[in-house]
Motif scaffolding. Sequence first.
Motif, mmCIF file in Angstrom:
data_model
loop_
_atom_site.group_PDB
_atom_site.id
_atom_site.type_symbol
_atom_site.label_atom_id
_atom_site.label_comp_id
_atom_site.label_asym_id
_atom_site.label_seq_id
_atom_site.Cartn_x
_atom_site.Cartn_y
_atom_site.Cartn_z
ATOM 1 N N UNK A 222 21.354 30.004 41.575
ATOM 2 C CA UNK A 222 21.116 29.252 40.334
ATOM 3 C C UNK A 222 21.185 27.739 40.554
ATOM 4 N N UNK A 223 20.256 27.239 41.339
ATOM 5 C CA UNK A 223 20.212 25.799 41.614
ATOM 6 C C UNK A 223 19.778 25.022 40.384
ATOM 7 N N UNK A 224 18.726 25.463 39.704
ATOM 8 C CA UNK A 224 18.263 24.829 38.451
ATOM 9 C C UNK A 224 18.164 23.303 38.598
ATOM 10 N N UNK A 225 17.462 22.872 39.599
ATOM 11 C CA UNK A 225 17.368 21.438 39.837
ATOM 12 C C UNK A 225 16.557 20.757 38.733
ATOM 13 N N UNK A 241 19.223 20.779 26.387
ATOM 14 C CA UNK A 241 19.569 20.256 27.712
ATOM 15 C C UNK A 241 19.602 18.736 27.639
ATOM 16 N N UNK A 242 20.692 18.133 28.061
ATOM 17 C CA UNK A 242 20.864 16.680 27.951
ATOM 18 C C UNK A 242 20.538 15.988 29.279
ATOM 19 N N UNK A 243 20.921 14.702 29.356
ATOM 20 C CA UNK A 243 20.767 13.892 30.563
ATOM 21 C C UNK A 243 19.310 13.584 30.892
ATOM 22 N N UNK A 244 18.462 13.535 29.855
ATOM 23 C CA UNK A 244 17.084 13.086 30.000
ATOM 24 C C UNK A 244 16.908 11.763 29.270
ATOM 25 N N UNK A 245 15.978 10.981 29.746
ATOM 26 C CA UNK A 245 15.752 9.656 29.183
ATOM 27 C C UNK A 245 15.281 9.708 27.729
ATOM 28 N N UNK A 246 14.601 10.785 27.342
ATOM 29 C CA UNK A 246 13.981 10.853 26.023
ATOM 30 C C UNK A 246 14.824 11.579 24.982
ATOM 31 N N UNK A 247 16.144 11.750 25.223
ATOM 32 C CA UNK A 247 16.986 12.433 24.249
ATOM 33 C C UNK A 247 17.915 11.440 23.561
ATOM 34 N N UNK A 248 18.358 11.805 22.388
ATOM 35 C CA UNK A 248 19.312 10.988 21.641
ATOM 36 C C UNK A 248 20.701 11.591 21.766
ATOM 37 N N UNK A 256 26.353 11.968 39.340
ATOM 38 C CA UNK A 256 26.248 13.217 40.087
ATOM 39 C C UNK A 256 26.035 14.458 39.231
ATOM 40 N N UNK A 257 26.156 14.303 37.909
ATOM 41 C CA UNK A 257 25.916 15.464 37.068
ATOM 42 C C UNK A 257 26.846 15.521 35.878
ATOM 43 N N UNK A 258 26.508 16.376 34.912
ATOM 44 C CA UNK A 258 27.321 16.580 33.714
ATOM 45 C C UNK A 258 27.266 18.051 33.317
ATOM 46 N N UNK A 259 28.271 18.477 32.571
ATOM 47 C CA UNK A 259 28.399 19.897 32.247
ATOM 48 C C UNK A 259 27.409 20.389 31.199
ATOM 49 N N UNK A 260 26.731 19.490 30.481
ATOM 50 C CA UNK A 260 25.688 19.895 29.531
ATOM 51 C C UNK A 260 24.291 19.770 30.139
ATOM 52 N N UNK A 261 24.222 19.639 31.447
ATOM 53 C CA UNK A 261 22.951 19.298 32.089
ATOM 54 C C UNK A 261 22.772 20.127 33.361
ATOM 55 N N UNK A 501 24.131 24.703 39.728
ATOM 56 C CA UNK A 501 24.025 23.824 38.574
ATOM 57 C C UNK A 501 25.334 23.775 37.784
ATOM 58 N N UNK A 502 25.530 22.664 37.088
ATOM 59 C CA UNK A 502 26.685 22.499 36.199
ATOM 60 C C UNK A 502 26.420 23.059 34.809
ATOM 61 N N UNK A 503 25.189 23.412 34.505
ATOM 62 C CA UNK A 503 24.826 23.832 33.155
ATOM 63 C C UNK A 503 25.691 25.002 32.686
#
Length: 623
Positions: A222-225, A241-248, A256-261, A501-503
């Motif tokens: 489950x790499x889910x890059x 899914x967060x950590x994208x430029x186009x989200x509020x 290095x990563x986040x748990x919602x991403x 993945x951290x997701x």
Amino acid sequence: MDQNQILILVLAATAALVTYKLTNFNNPQDVKNAIPIYNTGYKKTPRRGDNSVNTGDVWMRAATSPNSSIEVSDNLQRILEKKYSRFRYCHICEEIIQLINIHIKSNSTFQYFRAPAVVLCNRVSPLAGFDHSICNGIIDTYGPPLLYVADQLVLDPHTTCKKMSFCVPKLITNQQSSKFHSFTQDEPQIEIVDPMSPKMTSTKPSERDKPTETLRVLQISDIHVDKFYKPGSPSNCDIFLCCHEDVNGTEPAGYYGEYNCDLPWWTVDVLVDSIKQIEPPPDFIIYTGDSPPHDVWKQNWKGQLATDRDVIDFLNDRFDGINIYPTLGNHESFPANLYYSPLRDYQKLNKRSLHLWKKLFPLPKDQKTNIKEAAYYTALVKPGLRILSFNTNYGYTFNFYALLNWKNPTLDAQRRFMKKTLTKAKINGEKVIIIGHIPPGDVPNTFDEYGQFYTQLVTNYSDIIVLQLFGHTHRDQYEMILPDPTESITSGVAFIAPSVTTFMGQNPAYRIYHLDPVTFVPVDYDQYYLNITKANADHNPVVEKLYSAKEEYQLKDLSPQSFLELSKRFKSNETLVQRYLRNMYAGSDAMGDCDIGCKHITICETLSSSLTAWLTCVSSLNI
């Protein structure tokens, strides 16, 4: 079509997304309040000849049999609904199926209701915890496949929702007759041909070839890059899914990563670099699938195949000279979670898998047909040791197409292939490692038929199956293979490795198994992880060993019996069960509070390789 009917259909079309997010509702009644339900006048429609299945008739026969079940207590119902959020939405699911039937009978096209469906999705999406910006993509992605499946069947709402595990199943009281009826009793409508059988000759190692050091097997899952991960973007957002430029949202994402991403490429690279520092290197690698990220509303076939290719090429490049044995996940396809080999798009996926996988290990020529057919194969790792990789998507309740398996010959072909492979391996004196993506007892996400078949298979060949490896749940777990869930006799143990993945709240992880060089049975495994919170804070990612199994769980060995005893010790050893719960998320704090009911259900998960086994365990709980 009435707007309320369209709204129900939108919820159905977004099932793959909504099931992850329904926990954001404080009360299931919030959904019902947003979706006025009334008498739709639904009646079971007549059978449509050879192209449909009336599930109501099949399950009515099951329901009137003389055995078998009781309702759960109110307290247990609450415990199950808290742990498995999808159980809260049984009634909503039934209304969805009713209205889908009405839509099918009206002969309306997808385009007929698409525009108002988007409008209504925009209205309901905040209740499910995501922004309306995903509505166009979700409806365009999941609407047509769902309607395609519904058009092939005559779906009974109550039995279909039970089958798809949106309702708490009844507990078992008579174990002699506890096995579930098949979803359909119809025979396949097209001829089944024999699967390509492996040309297996005797491969026993000679005495002088036997190594003295343990074999080291790396499992990555489950790499889910996420190619669009953006440091500094919101890690707490209003979409799936967060950590994208186009989200509020709020809380800037760490580097290095986040748990919602999902993970960025450079963090995947950090983990692989740490593997390459371990000496000696792994003898071979198991990749238990799922390469693409979870932004399912943005995806298409081109993007999915590109990510599949990029991950396979990355692994092949970074582990040059080491054989990698893959299996197909539920996210490799488009739409994610859906797989149906008779359709042309999935035939293309299988052919692409063949093209990619043959880069990773010496693929036997006689196995190419099996991969092109339905992404399963067998290969000899070394004299005396064989891999059997099978496609688990047929057993996944989120795979809407699985309802059509009654006329899909590749499911039966794969099962016969697995039996033939194990039979020949036994004759040749070989040991076998079975690998798959979705574990058979992933309640409530797997069909009971899958778990029952797998349990019987392992039981029949337990003397030659030395290792069973799965992923998918993103958790560090195990499942006992119990031929009779009422007795303390085990046929094997299925290991489920945590994800890269951290997701869904866990730290990135991988695992290394140590196998006896002669018998090939596992003697221990080491679990590694990257503390993502510390890596972001220090800007210095350090991969560490989280634990070694024998020491961590005070095991005599890694035999199935030792893990069965471990499950029993969980019941009385609070320190041990808390250790298991923390390790489940690779050392993160995502588990939160797990009360006594949660602990008992978690123990039942370790004792279950099928829905029947899980029900048997839960039935014994006095809560």
